[in-house]
Design a protein around this motif. Sequence first.
Motif, PDB file in Angstrom:
ATOM      1  N   THR A 138       0.830  -1.207   0.000  1.00 43.23           N
ATOM      2  CA  THR A 138       0.000   0.000   0.000  1.00 43.23           C
ATOM      3  C   THR A 138       0.871   1.267   0.000  1.00 43.23           C
ATOM      4  O   THR A 138       0.616   2.185  -0.794  1.00 43.23           O
ATOM      5  CB  THR A 138      -0.976  -0.024   1.196  1.00 43.23           C
ATOM      6  OG1 THR A 138      -1.749  -1.231   1.100  1.00 43.23           O
ATOM      7  CG2 THR A 138      -1.912   1.158   1.174  1.00 43.23           C
ATOM      8  N   ARG A 163      -0.003   5.184  12.102  1.00 44.03           N
ATOM      9  CA  ARG A 163       1.405   4.787  12.253  1.00 44.03           C
ATOM     10  C   ARG A 163       1.590   3.272  12.280  1.00 44.03           C
ATOM     11  O   ARG A 163       2.527   2.765  12.912  1.00 44.03           O
ATOM     12  CB  ARG A 163       1.978   5.396  13.531  1.00 44.03           C
ATOM     13  CG  ARG A 163       1.205   5.012  14.773  1.00 44.03           C
ATOM     14  CD  ARG A 163       1.809   5.594  16.038  1.00 44.03           C
ATOM     15  NE  ARG A 163       0.836   5.615  17.121  1.00 44.03           N
ATOM     16  CZ  ARG A 163       1.069   6.104  18.327  1.00 44.03           C
ATOM     17  NH1 ARG A 163       2.243   6.602  18.622  1.00 44.03           N
ATOM     18  NH2 ARG A 163       0.136   6.096  19.254  1.00 44.03           N
ATOM     19  N   HIS A 188      -1.015  10.363  14.670  1.00 38.15           N
ATOM     20  CA  HIS A 188      -1.714   9.191  15.202  1.00 38.15           C
ATOM     21  C   HIS A 188      -2.799   9.652  16.158  1.00 38.15           C
ATOM     22  O   HIS A 188      -3.082  10.865  16.235  1.00 38.15           O
ATOM     23  CB  HIS A 188      -0.709   8.256  15.887  1.00 38.15           C
ATOM     24  CG  HIS A 188       0.246   8.988  16.757  1.00 38.15           C
ATOM     25  ND1 HIS A 188      -0.108   9.450  17.982  1.00 38.15           N
ATOM     26  CD2 HIS A 188       1.520   9.395  16.531  1.00 38.15           C
ATOM     27  CE1 HIS A 188       0.912  10.096  18.512  1.00 38.15           C
ATOM     28  NE2 HIS A 188       1.921  10.083  17.650  1.00 38.15           N
ATOM     29  N   ALA A 208      -5.935   5.954   8.805  1.00 37.87           N
ATOM     30  CA  ALA A 208      -6.354   5.715  10.192  1.00 37.87           C
ATOM     31  C   ALA A 208      -7.522   4.741  10.286  1.00 37.87           C
ATOM     32  O   ALA A 208      -7.763   4.157  11.341  1.00 37.87           O
ATOM     33  CB  ALA A 208      -6.732   7.039  10.853  1.00 37.87           C
ATOM     34  N   VAL A 228      -6.227   6.129   2.218  1.00 37.56           N
ATOM     35  CA  VAL A 228      -5.920   4.700   2.359  1.00 37.56           C
ATOM     36  C   VAL A 228      -7.003   3.995   3.178  1.00 37.56           C
ATOM     37  O   VAL A 228      -7.292   2.829   2.972  1.00 37.56           O
ATOM     38  CB  VAL A 228      -4.537   4.502   3.021  1.00 37.56           C
ATOM     39  CG1 VAL A 228      -4.285   3.039   3.342  1.00 37.56           C
ATOM     40  CG2 VAL A 228      -3.433   5.033   2.100  1.00 37.56           C
ATOM     41  N   ILE A 230     -10.197   2.370   4.972  1.00 39.28           N
ATOM     42  CA  ILE A 230     -11.427   1.700   4.535  1.00 39.28           C
ATOM     43  C   ILE A 230     -12.233   1.386   5.791  1.00 39.28           C
ATOM     44  O   ILE A 230     -11.763   0.671   6.666  1.00 39.28           O
ATOM     45  CB  ILE A 230     -11.130   0.368   3.810  1.00 39.28           C
ATOM     46  CG1 ILE A 230     -10.189   0.582   2.616  1.00 39.28           C
ATOM     47  CG2 ILE A 230     -12.432  -0.299   3.359  1.00 39.28           C
ATOM     48  CD1 ILE A 230      -9.715  -0.714   1.975  1.00 39.28           C
ATOM     49  N   THR A 264      -2.708  -1.054  -4.449  1.00 33.25           N
ATOM     50  CA  THR A 264      -2.082  -2.042  -3.562  1.00 33.25           C
ATOM     51  C   THR A 264      -1.858  -3.345  -4.330  1.00 33.25           C
ATOM     52  O   THR A 264      -0.805  -3.997  -4.195  1.00 33.25           O
ATOM     53  CB  THR A 264      -2.975  -2.265  -2.325  1.00 33.25           C
ATOM     54  OG1 THR A 264      -3.037  -1.036  -1.598  1.00 33.25           O
ATOM     55  CG2 THR A 264      -2.434  -3.357  -1.421  1.00 33.25           C
TER      56      THR A 264
HETATM   57  P1  NDP Z   1      -4.365   0.173  12.225  1.00 37.64           P
HETATM   58  O1  NDP Z   1      -5.658   0.076  12.965  1.00 37.64           O
HETATM   59  O2  NDP Z   1      -3.271  -0.788  12.465  1.00 37.64           O
HETATM   60  O3  NDP Z   1      -3.737   1.626  12.464  1.00 37.64           O
HETATM   61  C1  NDP Z   1      -4.542   2.770  12.479  1.00 37.64           C
HETATM   62  C2  NDP Z   1      -3.694   3.959  12.825  1.00 37.64           C
HETATM   63  O4  NDP Z   1      -4.514   5.118  12.769  1.00 37.64           O
HETATM   64  C3  NDP Z   1      -3.084   3.917  14.220  1.00 37.64           C
HETATM   65  O5  NDP Z   1      -1.770   4.394  14.184  1.00 37.64           O
HETATM   66  C4  NDP Z   1      -3.984   4.864  15.028  1.00 37.64           C
HETATM   67  O6  NDP Z   1      -3.302   5.573  16.031  1.00 37.64           O
HETATM   68  C5  NDP Z   1      -4.390   5.846  13.961  1.00 37.64           C
HETATM   69  N1  NDP Z   1      -5.667   6.474  14.296  1.00 37.64           N
HETATM   70  C6  NDP Z   1      -6.823   5.854  14.615  1.00 37.64           C
HETATM   71  N2  NDP Z   1      -7.782   6.768  14.866  1.00 37.64           N
HETATM   72  C7  NDP Z   1      -7.215   7.980  14.708  1.00 37.64           C
HETATM   73  C8  NDP Z   1      -7.690   9.307  14.836  1.00 37.64           C
HETATM   74  N3  NDP Z   1      -8.960   9.573  15.164  1.00 37.64           N
HETATM   75  N4  NDP Z   1      -6.824  10.314  14.599  1.00 37.64           N
HETATM   76  C9  NDP Z   1      -5.560  10.069  14.245  1.00 37.64           C
HETATM   77  N5  NDP Z   1      -5.037   8.821  14.118  1.00 37.64           N
HETATM   78  C10 NDP Z   1      -5.866   7.796  14.343  1.00 37.64           C
HETATM   79  O7  NDP Z   1      -4.791   0.172  10.697  1.00 37.64           O
HETATM   80  P2  NDP Z   1      -3.933  -0.100   9.352  1.00 37.64           P
HETATM   81  O8  NDP Z   1      -2.774   0.825   9.263  1.00 37.64           O
HETATM   82  O9  NDP Z   1      -3.723  -1.545   9.173  1.00 37.64           O
HETATM   83  O10 NDP Z   1      -5.012   0.352   8.274  1.00 37.64           O
HETATM   84  C11 NDP Z   1      -5.457   1.685   8.255  1.00 37.64           C
HETATM   85  C12 NDP Z   1      -6.643   1.761   7.334  1.00 37.64           C
HETATM   86  O11 NDP Z   1      -6.207   1.478   6.011  1.00 37.64           O
HETATM   87  C13 NDP Z   1      -7.747   0.757   7.634  1.00 37.64           C
HETATM   88  O12 NDP Z   1      -8.986   1.368   7.372  1.00 37.64           O
HETATM   89  C14 NDP Z   1      -7.495  -0.355   6.646  1.00 37.64           C
HETATM   90  O13 NDP Z   1      -8.689  -1.054   6.319  1.00 37.64           O
HETATM   91  C15 NDP Z   1      -6.996   0.427   5.462  1.00 37.64           C
HETATM   92  N6  NDP Z   1      -6.147  -0.304   4.536  1.00 37.64           N
HETATM   93  C16 NDP Z   1      -6.336  -0.048   3.212  1.00 37.64           C
HETATM   94  C17 NDP Z   1      -5.554  -0.654   2.272  1.00 37.64           C
HETATM   95  C18 NDP Z   1      -5.776  -0.301   0.843  1.00 37.64           C
HETATM   96  O14 NDP Z   1      -5.359  -1.058  -0.009  1.00 37.64           O
HETATM   97  N7  NDP Z   1      -6.410   0.834   0.548  1.00 37.64           N
HETATM   98  C19 NDP Z   1      -4.523  -1.622   2.627  1.00 37.64           C
HETATM   99  C20 NDP Z   1      -4.323  -1.747   4.055  1.00 37.64           C
HETATM  100  C21 NDP Z   1      -5.118  -1.120   4.955  1.00 37.64           C
HETATM  101  P3  NDP Z   1      -2.654   4.835  17.337  1.00 37.64           P
HETATM  102  O15 NDP Z   1      -1.400   4.175  16.828  1.00 37.64           O
HETATM  103  O16 NDP Z   1      -2.379   5.960  18.243  1.00 37.64           O
HETATM  104  O17 NDP Z   1      -3.674   3.862  17.821  1.00 37.64           O
END
Ligand code: NDP
Length: 284
Positions: A138, A163, A188, A208, A228, A230, A264
């Motif tokens: 991604t 992150r 984050h 996020a 990114v 979903i 992706t």
């Molecule tokens: P994670 O849940 O592992 O990480 C989410 C991150 O977002 C964390 O660092 C979290 O912070 C942060 N976050 C959550 N809420 C907030 C907020 N309100 N404000 C700021 N930061 C926030 O998810 P992934 O990284 O695995 O995936 C992220 C998204 O991307 C998902 O929706 C997933 O479905 C999507 N995705 C899409 C792909 C594509 O091909 N388009 C491929 C892979 C994923 P903290 O660390 O502090 O908890």
Amino acid sequence: MAVIMDGNELRDEIVVSLRERIEAMGSPAVCLATVLVGGDRPSQVYVRNKHKKAGEAGMASRHVELPATASQAEVEAAVAELAADPDVHGILVQLPLPDGLDAEAVIDLIPPAKDVDGLTERSMGRLVRGRDGLVPCTPVGVIRFLERYGVPTSGRRAVVVGRSTLVGLPLSLLLARKGVDATVTLAHSRTADLVAVCREADILVGAAGQARMITADHVKPGAAVIDVGISRTEAGLVGDVDFGPVSEVAGWITPMPGGTGPMTIASLLENTLVAARLQGALPE
Ligand code: NDP
């Protein structure tokens, strides 16, 4: 109105160019294997698309599906078998795994040269050290968008919201790499005054997984906004970006669907060809 960065179109361009490259080498066998545990419907659709596009790129693919009740040992045995098979060049374990399974232990079984998702410690270490290797799909797809649409990156401010080791963290490393040269902020859930932080961004990435959290207020006029996230909502799949209002402020924007998702897959196939080369499966 922002320029729409079309992920389907760019994916198809990449698929065609991979096919041409493979044919120009005399069509050596290049094989991607996927492992899916549990019958989660969206995951099945993602995996099916990966196989379809692999075929269009001139690659073979193999699929291993295990029930949601599979034990840790059964999942590990399936991955170990693919790891040992010289006819398989890339292994992708569809995440997340069902509750109760340890994904880290499964990922550890993927040899670095077959790690087309870029998730193993070796692949991540290479990325941190700036060495060639397989990089998570991604984040690579996001970089391809910036390249293809001529979004300036050198000396520009990039803000990545999220992150995770799958998306946000590797993407921030890629954006800061020599040659891309953005100045990167990794935001984050604990970031204070996220709106102000985001408004600094020339390149803003929502990763996020919070439905439509990035509003027009978060966006500097003319910025490139890449979605990114979903989220499954009652209204269907929704990105992190509030597309309508943001597209009136941004300079470039990815749609959802049709943005980072298809890219992706394109990056996964690019990685599979790199993996085949790393394993000596391609003619010099
Ligand atoms: P994670 O849940 O592992 O990480 C989410 C991150 O977002 C964390 O660092 C979290 O912070 C942060 N976050 C959550 N809420 C907030 C907020 N309100 N404000 C700021 N930061 C926030 O998810 P992934 O990284 O695995 O995936 C992220 C998204 O991307 C998902 O929706 C997933 O479905 C999507 N995705 C899409 C792909 C594509 O091909 N388009 C491929 C892979 C994923 P903290 O660390 O502090 O908890």
